[in-house]
Design a protein around this motif. Structure first.
Motif, short mmCIF file in Angstrom:
data_model
loop_
_atom_site.label_atom_id
_atom_site.label_comp_id
_atom_site.label_asym_id
_atom_site.label_seq_id
_atom_site.Cartn_x
_atom_site.Cartn_y
_atom_site.Cartn_z
N LYS A 50 56.28 27.16 116.01
CA LYS A 50 55.48 26.56 117.09
C LYS A 50 54.16 26.02 116.57
O LYS A 50 53.76 24.91 116.89
N ARG A 51 53.48 26.85 115.76
CA ARG A 51 52.18 26.43 115.23
C ARG A 51 52.33 25.21 114.31
O ARG A 51 51.54 24.26 114.39
N ALA A 52 53.31 25.27 113.42
CA ALA A 52 53.49 24.18 112.45
C ALA A 52 53.87 22.88 113.14
O ALA A 52 53.39 21.80 112.76
N LYS A 53 54.69 22.97 114.16
CA LYS A 53 55.13 21.77 114.89
C LYS A 53 53.93 21.04 115.50
O LYS A 53 53.85 19.82 115.50
N LYS A 54 52.97 21.80 116.01
CA LYS A 54 51.80 21.20 116.65
C LYS A 54 50.92 20.44 115.66
O LYS A 54 50.18 19.54 116.04
N LYS A 55 51.01 20.81 114.39
CA LYS A 55 50.15 20.18 113.38
C LYS A 55 50.61 18.76 113.02
O LYS A 55 49.85 17.98 112.45
N LYS A 56 51.85 18.44 113.33
CA LYS A 56 52.42 17.12 113.03
C LYS A 56 52.23 16.76 111.55
O LYS A 56 51.81 15.67 111.20
N ALA A 57 52.53 17.73 110.71
CA ALA A 57 52.42 17.53 109.27
C ALA A 57 53.67 16.88 108.72
O ALA A 57 54.75 16.94 109.31
N LEU A 58 53.53 16.26 107.57
CA LEU A 58 54.68 15.64 106.91
C LEU A 58 55.44 16.64 106.07
O LEU A 58 56.65 16.54 105.89
N LEU A 59 54.74 17.63 105.55
CA LEU A 59 55.33 18.53 104.56
C LEU A 59 55.00 19.98 104.89
O LEU A 59 53.88 20.28 105.29
N ILE A 60 55.98 20.86 104.70
CA ILE A 60 55.75 22.29 104.88
C ILE A 60 56.11 23.02 103.58
O ILE A 60 57.19 22.81 103.02
N HIS A 61 55.20 23.84 103.10
CA HIS A 61 55.30 24.52 101.81
C HIS A 61 55.55 26.00 102.10
O HIS A 61 54.64 26.71 102.53
N CYS A 62 56.78 26.46 101.88
CA CYS A 62 57.18 27.82 102.26
C CYS A 62 57.11 28.76 101.04
O CYS A 62 57.82 28.55 100.05
N HIS A 63 56.28 29.77 101.13
CA HIS A 63 56.11 30.71 100.04
C HIS A 63 57.09 31.87 100.17
O HIS A 63 57.00 32.69 101.08
N ASP A 64 58.05 31.90 99.26
CA ASP A 64 59.10 32.92 99.18
C ASP A 64 60.15 32.77 100.27
O ASP A 64 59.96 32.11 101.29
N LEU A 65 61.28 33.42 100.02
CA LEU A 65 62.46 33.24 100.87
C LEU A 65 62.25 33.70 102.30
O LEU A 65 62.86 33.16 103.22
N ASP A 66 61.36 34.68 102.51
CA ASP A 66 61.18 35.21 103.86
C ASP A 66 60.41 34.28 104.79
O ASP A 66 60.22 34.59 105.96
N THR A 67 60.00 33.10 104.28
CA THR A 67 59.38 32.10 105.17
C THR A 67 60.18 30.80 105.19
O THR A 67 59.86 29.90 105.97
N LEU A 68 61.18 30.68 104.35
CA LEU A 68 61.87 29.39 104.17
C LEU A 68 62.57 28.92 105.44
O LEU A 68 62.66 27.72 105.70
N ILE A 69 63.04 29.82 106.27
CA ILE A 69 63.73 29.45 107.50
C ILE A 69 62.82 28.62 108.41
O ILE A 69 63.28 27.74 109.15
N VAL A 70 61.52 28.87 108.35
CA VAL A 70 60.56 28.10 109.16
C VAL A 70 60.60 26.64 108.74
O VAL A 70 60.71 25.73 109.58
N GLY A 71 60.54 26.39 107.45
CA GLY A 71 60.58 25.03 106.95
C GLY A 71 61.92 24.35 107.22
O GLY A 71 61.96 23.17 107.60
N VAL A 72 63.00 25.08 107.04
CA VAL A 72 64.34 24.50 107.24
C VAL A 72 64.54 24.11 108.70
O VAL A 72 65.08 23.03 109.00
N PHE A 73 64.09 24.95 109.63
CA PHE A 73 64.20 24.62 111.06
C PHE A 73 63.45 23.32 111.35
O PHE A 73 63.97 22.41 112.03
N LEU A 74 62.24 23.19 110.83
CA LEU A 74 61.43 22.00 111.07
C LEU A 74 62.01 20.77 110.37
O LEU A 74 61.87 19.65 110.85
N LYS A 75 62.68 20.99 109.24
CA LYS A 75 63.35 19.88 108.55
C LYS A 75 64.53 19.36 109.38
O LYS A 75 64.68 18.15 109.58
N ILE A 76 65.34 20.27 109.89
CA ILE A 76 66.54 19.88 110.64
C ILE A 76 66.19 19.17 111.93
O ILE A 76 66.77 18.12 112.27
N PHE A 77 65.23 19.71 112.68
CA PHE A 77 64.95 19.19 114.02
C PHE A 77 63.81 18.18 114.09
O PHE A 77 63.73 17.40 115.05
N TYR A 78 62.94 18.16 113.09
CA TYR A 78 61.78 17.26 113.17
C TYR A 78 61.56 16.43 111.91
O TYR A 78 60.60 15.66 111.85
N GLY A 79 62.43 16.57 110.92
CA GLY A 79 62.35 15.73 109.74
C GLY A 79 61.21 16.03 108.79
O GLY A 79 60.88 15.22 107.93
#
Length: 383
Positions: A87-116
């Protein structure tokens, strides 16, 4: 897309950023190169500021309280963290998300699939192997498959360990950048260095120091045993973790072993410079030992200090190629005593020190890593 949006990036971190040294270095370098960096961090203890700015880096902490290492409960809390981070990352309207370690990667993948949004996976360590120390094998296999699946949506991979980098290159065509835990060479206040040395070397002639986590992978007790009957060697231990109790008890009983707990991050190069030798030996049966790329090695190089270290992973690769320390094949007391014997001669220590300092200035420093990080970002954004 507006021009400034191409420089707006999010980092996601499953610790509170107090700060995490590797993440801090990366974020500072990106800010200095014109990127707008916001770190979304997980404050499990509810003890850090909700919002903060450090060196131009914006930090937003999600206060979802849970102890570390709580199994199913932790997974439940992790899900809440992922949802809120998305939710927080989506509001930022950023182009790139940098996920530190595997336990955060799902956040980036979700935003990649649904918001590019483009995704960087920054693997600080071999996460599945790390989990083997506390998780049943069937769960580890699931974690490995989970990582492989998520890699399908990643645009670039960053690793701290060249060994881990080699493994990723064998199983994926995704670009892999090895950005080691190196540091900027810096001018230190010699008065502070000598003050530290005077306080902790006591009546000994050689000060050997360990700085880092006291987790179970560190061979600290064998080193304590190795120096116990060598009064001209002082062993200083700095850090915190699961071995704190045993290290504290032994140091209280042995005059030439000193445990002082965790030291401030800014003091690490000073304690390194005040020492004669830096110690970093891992238990050879540790599942993450071969992927270890410790900050201690980087600090030893920029301050010109020889090491006693495990012949594993980047430790072995770098120390062997630069001849800046003594590598050991195991953590047996006799093996460590042999390494100490080799470093008793000042001319040997001096030669290794010169090699370390040269390597830190010419090869293994953050100036080179900053350029590689910058190039990694540019390659993704300009596609």
């Amino acid at each position: 897309m507006k021009k400034n949006e191409t420089r707006r990036c999010i980092m996601v971190l499953s610790n509170p950023f107090k700060p995490d040294y590797r993440v801090l270095k990366e974020a500072k370098s990106l800010v200095s190169n014109g990127y707008e960096i916001t770190i979304i961090a997980w404050d499990r203890e509810n003890k850090y500021p909700l919002y903060e700015e450090i060196n131009g880096i914006k930090i937003e902490r999600l206060k979802i309280k849970t102890p570390y290492g709580t199994g199913i409960l932790k997974l439940n809390k992790a899900f809440l963290f992922w949802v809120e981070a998305i939710k927080r990352a989506k509001k930022k309207k950023a182009l790139l998300i940098h996920c530190h370690d595997l336990d955060t990667l799902i956040v980036g993948v979700f935003l990649k699939i649904f918001y590019g949004i483009k995704v960087i996976y920054d693997a600080h360590e071999n996460f599945p192997n790390m989990m083997t120390m506390s998780t049943p094998n069937i769960i580890i296999q699931i974690i490995r498959m989970y990582e492989i699946f998520l890699l399908n949506f990643v645009d670039s991979i960053i690793v701290a360990s060249s060994v881990l980098g080699d493994e990723f290159k064998q199983k994926t065509n995704i670009p892999v950048s090895v950005i080691g835990n190196w540091h900027y060479p810096q001018q230190l206040d010699e008065y502070i260095v000598q003050d530290i040395r005077g306080r902790y070397i006591k009546n000994a002639k050689i000060l050997i120091t360990y700085i880092g986590s006291l987790d179970l992978s560190r061979a600290l007790v064998p080193m304590i045993e190795a120096v116990k009957y060598q009064p001209d060697i002082q062993f200083l231990i700095c850090g915190d973790g699961m071995q704190r109790k045993i290290v504290s008890e032994l140091s209280a009983q042995i005059e030439n072993v000193n445990y002082i707990g965790e030291i401030p991050l800014k003091m690490v190069p000073y304690f390194t410079a005040a020492s004669d030798v830096i110690y970093y030996v891992l238990n050879e049966d540790s599942p993450i030992a071969n992927y270890n790329a410790p900050n201690s090695l980087g600090f030893a190089l920029i301050t010109g200090k020889p090491m006693i270290a495990s012949d594993m992973g980047d430790l072995g690769r770098v120390i062997r190629s630069t001849n800046c320390g003594i590598l050991v094949k195991d953590s047996k007391v006799e093996t460590l005593q042999e390494a100490i014997l080799s470093l008793r001669q000042k001319n040997v220590r001096d030669e290794l020190s010169r090699n370390a300092l040269r390597a830190g200035k010419e090869l293994y420093n953050w100036y080179h890593m900053e350029e590689l990080l910058k190039k990694t970002y540019e390659n993704i954004i300009n596609v």
